[in-house]
Design an enzyme around this catalytic site. Structure first.
Site, PDB file in Angstrom:
ATOM      1  N   PHE A  40       0.926  -1.161  -0.079  1.00  6.03           N
ATOM      2  CA  PHE A  40       0.138   0.036  -0.033  1.00  6.03           C
ATOM      3  C   PHE A  40       0.724   1.333   0.028  1.00  6.03           C
ATOM      4  O   PHE A  40       1.866   1.391   0.788  1.00  6.03           O
ATOM      5  CB  PHE A  40      -1.070  -0.158   1.215  1.00  6.03           C
ATOM      6  CG  PHE A  40      -1.869   0.967   1.188  1.00  6.03           C
ATOM      7  CD1 PHE A  40      -3.248   0.811   0.757  1.00  6.03           C
ATOM      8  CD2 PHE A  40      -1.879   2.217   2.047  1.00  6.03           C
ATOM      9  CE1 PHE A  40      -4.157   1.853   0.840  1.00  6.03           C
ATOM     10  CE2 PHE A  40      -2.638   3.013   2.185  1.00  6.03           C
ATOM     11  CZ  PHE A  40      -4.081   2.893   1.386  1.00  6.03           C
ATOM     12  N   ASP A  55       1.287  -5.231   8.408  1.00  6.83           N
ATOM     13  CA  ASP A  55       0.160  -4.473   8.311  1.00  6.83           C
ATOM     14  C   ASP A  55      -1.041  -5.090   8.156  1.00  6.83           C
ATOM     15  O   ASP A  55      -1.423  -5.807   7.083  1.00  6.83           O
ATOM     16  CB  ASP A  55       0.468  -3.530   6.958  1.00  6.83           C
ATOM     17  CG  ASP A  55      -0.724  -2.366   6.935  1.00  6.83           C
ATOM     18  OD1 ASP A  55      -1.752  -2.566   7.290  1.00  6.83           O
ATOM     19  OD2 ASP A  55      -0.293  -1.214   6.272  1.00  6.83           O
ATOM     20  N   TYR A  68     -10.944   1.808  10.981  1.00  7.48           N
ATOM     21  CA  TYR A  68     -12.160   2.278  10.133  1.00  7.48           C
ATOM     22  C   TYR A  68     -12.660   1.533   9.186  1.00  7.48           C
ATOM     23  O   TYR A  68     -13.669   1.576   8.273  1.00  7.48           O
ATOM     24  CB  TYR A  68     -11.833   3.726   9.684  1.00  7.48           C
ATOM     25  CG  TYR A  68     -10.554   3.955   8.829  1.00  7.48           C
ATOM     26  CD1 TYR A  68     -10.630   3.580   7.166  1.00  7.48           C
ATOM     27  CD2 TYR A  68      -9.471   4.527   9.012  1.00  7.48           C
ATOM     28  CE1 TYR A  68      -9.567   3.630   6.803  1.00  7.48           C
ATOM     29  CE2 TYR A  68      -8.471   4.778   8.319  1.00  7.48           C
ATOM     30  CZ  TYR A  68      -8.364   4.357   7.169  1.00  7.48           C
ATOM     31  OH  TYR A  68      -7.332   4.700   6.291  1.00  7.48           O
ATOM     32  N   LYS A  69     -11.800   0.368   9.059  1.00  7.16           N
ATOM     33  CA  LYS A  69     -12.212  -0.490   8.013  1.00  7.16           C
ATOM     34  C   LYS A  69     -13.136  -1.776   8.686  1.00  7.16           C
ATOM     35  O   LYS A  69     -14.083  -1.550   8.869  1.00  7.16           O
ATOM     36  CB  LYS A  69     -10.824  -1.060   6.987  1.00  7.16           C
ATOM     37  CG  LYS A  69     -10.085  -0.164   6.397  1.00  7.16           C
ATOM     38  CD  LYS A  69      -8.710  -0.470   5.764  1.00  7.16           C
ATOM     39  CE  LYS A  69      -8.252   0.661   4.925  1.00  7.16           C
ATOM     40  NZ  LYS A  69      -6.832   0.605   4.605  1.00  7.16           N
ATOM     41  N   ARG A 101     -13.109  -3.029  -7.164  1.00  8.38           N
ATOM     42  CA  ARG A 101     -12.917  -3.898  -5.768  1.00  8.38           C
ATOM     43  C   ARG A 101     -14.210  -4.129  -4.867  1.00  8.38           C
ATOM     44  O   ARG A 101     -15.051  -3.367  -4.909  1.00  8.38           O
ATOM     45  CB  ARG A 101     -11.902  -3.361  -5.052  1.00  8.38           C
ATOM     46  CG  ARG A 101     -11.222  -3.975  -3.733  1.00  8.38           C
ATOM     47  CD  ARG A 101     -10.270  -3.262  -3.016  1.00  8.38           C
ATOM     48  NE  ARG A 101     -10.527  -2.083  -2.390  1.00  8.38           N
ATOM     49  CZ  ARG A 101     -10.108  -1.419  -1.513  1.00  8.38           C
ATOM     50  NH1 ARG A 101      -8.926  -1.590  -0.929  1.00  8.38           N
ATOM     51  NH2 ARG A 101     -10.332  -0.251  -0.873  1.00  8.38           N
TER      52      ARG A 101
HETATM   53  C1  LIG Z   1      -6.007   1.412   4.533  1.00 13.20           C
HETATM   54  C2  LIG Z   1      -4.844   1.225   4.522  1.00 13.20           C
HETATM   55  C3  LIG Z   1      -3.831   2.039   5.432  1.00 13.20           C
HETATM   56  C4  LIG Z   1      -4.401   3.386   5.940  1.00 13.20           C
HETATM   57  O1  LIG Z   1      -3.511   4.009   6.600  1.00 13.20           O
HETATM   58  P1  LIG Z   1      -3.764   5.446   7.590  1.00 13.20           P
HETATM   59  O2  LIG Z   1      -2.644   5.977   7.803  1.00 13.20           O
HETATM   60  O3  LIG Z   1      -4.510   4.791   8.698  1.00 13.20           O
HETATM   61  O4  LIG Z   1      -4.656   6.109   6.867  1.00 13.20           O
HETATM   62  C5  LIG Z   1      -2.549   1.796   5.435  1.00 13.20           C
HETATM   63  N1  LIG Z   1      -2.158   0.583   5.086  1.00 13.20           N
HETATM   64  C6  LIG Z   1      -2.803  -0.341   4.236  1.00 13.20           C
HETATM   65  C7  LIG Z   1      -2.311  -1.557   3.577  1.00 13.20           C
HETATM   66  C8  LIG Z   1      -4.144   0.003   4.152  1.00 13.20           C
HETATM   67  O5  LIG Z   1      -5.020  -0.651   3.309  1.00 13.20           O
END
Ligand SMILES: *Cc1c(COP(=O)(O)O)cnc(C)c1O
Length: 417
Positions: free
Chosen positions: A130, A202, A227-228, A376
């Site tokens: 990501f 992660d 938040y997911k 997705r």
């Molecule tokens: C959604 C997501 C994030 C989000 O990071 P934030 O800093 O909390 O906004 C990070 N890593 C992955 C793999 C994600 O899918």
């Protein structure tokens, strides 16, 4: 001509009737007309979160004012929320703290890992990770310079062979946000350990959707998203996991007062709090934490294996229904075919994925788009029904076979895609 809307077949309705988790949908507020396949981007609103946040505003903040830190134990809420998340991760108590965002926590943990492996400079990361994971580790490498950090983005499959005694850290996402592929946490962690490296996972697309066994897999460090799939609300704080065996020696660079052993002693010099609390930096966002704490409570009593089984069954049904529609043959599967090898999502490539997604949304079927060409479809097993999957595929069929997605109104890109 678009095919007619078809009735949901009895076999699909029976899957909902037999679903042992069906009643959990009642714990959420969802607009009646919406079929929601984006709980992996922003989870739905748990009813208990709405009640608790409004109580926290009206009574706690409104009436207790600054006294709320003690009277309502706001000061303990980040740790209490971490303790509620821990069982969903397969983690014993004392290892999870809710704090900041994943991005900020990655910075803390990457630096902490480098300090625990002095003399080693290499960090191996997934080249498809990501973006924020890549950006933060690039920032650490630039900050500390090439004598301290040698960053190597690789395809995950090449990581085991690249491991040796120069590797400090392996940084990976458990579920690939684009394809949904699940990486083998236990095997990759063991491979990293065999060369003396640490692992940082992660869990953004895993926590609240997959069965996790961080302790049993000997994971060192992890971050995850509030938040997911945990449904903590927009911008909910994230969490860190730090294995107990590392806690006595681990240091982190954003050593703020909330991670101090005695914040209200107002000492001039830093002394880390015991345990995972030292990963706190500044004052926690109490309203957001209140929502997340309530949201995680919805998982009380949920059997994570059952949840994972439902998530796989939703994905299998979706894949089979798409495969059976002639009009959808131009959607190419970008997720692993084997259900156990993918997270709680299905991804398809299509040159007009963005427009197709927008057209779906115009019919209240909410999926999402990931650049450059991925549609997705996320499955939040606590509140999705098998009938919703039927509706998604039926709507997709109509949108694609009638060419509805070619309508220019679906081309305009908004700031958030
Ligand atoms: C959604 C997501 C994030 C989000 O990071 P934030 O800093 O909390 O906004 C990070 N890593 C992955 C793999 C994600 O899918």
């Amino acid at each position: 001509m678009a095919p007619e809307v078809q009735a949901c077949p009895a076999s699909v309705l029976a899957m909902d009737r037999d679903d042992p988790l069906a009643e959990y949908r009642l714990a959420f507020e969802l607009p009646a007309e919406v079929a929601y396949f984006d709980g992996n981007s922003l989870g739905a609103l748990p009813r208990v979160a709405r009640e608790r946040v409004s109580r926290a505003v009206e009574l706690e903040w409104g009436q207790s004012l600054v006294g709320g830190w003690n009277e309502h134990d706001w000061i303990g809420l980040a740790q209490a929320t971490g303790e509620k998340i821990a069982p969903l991760l397969g983690a014993d108590a004392g290892q999870v703290l809710v704090t900041d965002s994943i991005s900020v926590n990655l910075f803390k943990l990457i630096c902490a890992a480098l300090q625990m492996r002095p003399g080693r400079t290499r960090i191996l990361t997934d080249a498809l990770n990501f973006p924020t994971d890549q950006y933060i580790v690039q920032g650490v490498a630039e900050l500390l310079g090439p004598t301290r950090v040698d960053l190597e983005p690789l395809p995950v499959g090449e990581i085991p062979a690249a491991l040796d005694e120069t590797v400090a850290l392996v940084l990976l996402s458990h579920v690939d946000y684009r394809s949904g592929q699940v990486h083998d946490m236990r095997t990759l962690t063991a491979a990293a350990h065999a060369s003396g490296a640490l692992v940082l996972w992660d869990l953004a697309h895993s926590a609240g959707a997959l069965q996790l066994t961080l302790d049993a897999d000997q994971v060192d460090l992890a971050v995850g998203c509030g938040y997911k799939f945990l449904n903590g609300g927009p911008g909910a704080p994230a969490f860190v996991y730090v294995a107990t065996r590392h806690q006595a020696q681990v240091q982190q660079p954003l050593q703020g007062w909330m991670g101090h052993a005695q914040p209200f002693a107002f000492d001039a010099s830093y002394r880390p709090a015991a345990g995972v609390q030292r990963f706190a930096s500044g004052t926690p966002p109490i309203l957001s934490l209140t929502a997340l704490h309530a949201a995680v409570q919805v998982f009380d009593g949920v059997d994570m294996q059952q949840l994972r089984e439902k998530s796989m069954a939703l994905g299998v049904l979706c894949q089979q229904l798409i495969q059976a529609r002639d009009s959808l043959q131009k959607l190419t599967m970008a997720s692993p075919l084997e259900p156990a090898a993918r997270g709680s999502q299905l991804s398809y490539r299509h040159p007009a994925a963005y427009e197709i997604c927008q057209a779906l949304i115009s019919h209240d079927v909410v999926a999402d788009f990931r650049s450059p060409d991925i549609l997705r479809i996320g499955f939040a097993p606590l509140y999705l029904r098998f009938a919703d999957v039927w509706r998604l595929v039926d709507t997709l069929d109509r949108v694609v076979s009638a060419g509805e997605y070619l309508n220019p109104e679906f081309k305009a890109r908004q700031r958030v895609t």
